[in-house]
Write an enzyme that holds these catalytic residues in place. Sequence first.
Site, PDB file in Angstrom:
ATOM      1  CB  CYS A  23      -1.028   0.000   1.173  1.00  0.00           C
ATOM      2  SG  CYS A  23      -2.270  -1.324   1.035  1.00  0.00           S
ATOM      3  CG  HIS A  73     -12.952   8.751 -11.098  1.00  0.00           C
ATOM      4  ND1 HIS A  73     -13.819   8.324 -10.741  1.00  0.00           N
ATOM      5  CD2 HIS A  73     -11.998   7.913 -11.933  1.00  0.00           C
ATOM      6  CE1 HIS A  73     -14.197   7.171 -11.229  1.00  0.00           C
ATOM      7  NE2 HIS A  73     -13.224   6.894 -12.031  1.00  0.00           N
ATOM      8  CD  GLU A 133      -8.642   0.097   1.887  1.00  0.00           C
ATOM      9  OE1 GLU A 133      -8.281   1.039   2.498  1.00  0.00           O
ATOM     10  OE2 GLU A 133      -7.799  -0.870   1.989  1.00  0.00           O
TER      11      GLU A 133
END
Length: 147
Positions: A23, A73, A133
Amino acid sequence: MIRVTKRFHFEMAHTLYEYDGLCRNIHGHSYNLEVTISGEPRNEPGHPKDGLLLDFSTLKEIVKTHVVNPFDHALMISSLVPEEQKQLLSQTTDRFIVVDFQPTSENLVVYIASILQPLLPSGVTLFSIRLYETETSFAEWFAADNS
């Protein structure tokens, strides 16, 4: 007292600064957000909004305007990222959000709660935030745990 929940969806990329796993790389998620409010429904027989806590369209407008539309986005990063890297990243997207925390799901639910709480009308309380998530992983924030 009644609780009402509305679900939302947005796509967002993030990176976890100096994280010791995958991550640390820029990656995205298809987030699902559930916002639950609580309060007493309107008790005005004959009123068109009798029985409503808050019109779903009003809740939708608040959440979409202040959370979904800005986040969708976007690329979110921590302010700890060095300035030269921030400048380079900002050139890759029009939607670039720098926050003063590591953009984990746990921190995002707290952040979203802080955005939404002051925007709700009188008599309507933010009860909880649930942010998925992934399909199987989510973080939750409850007002009762944070008062």
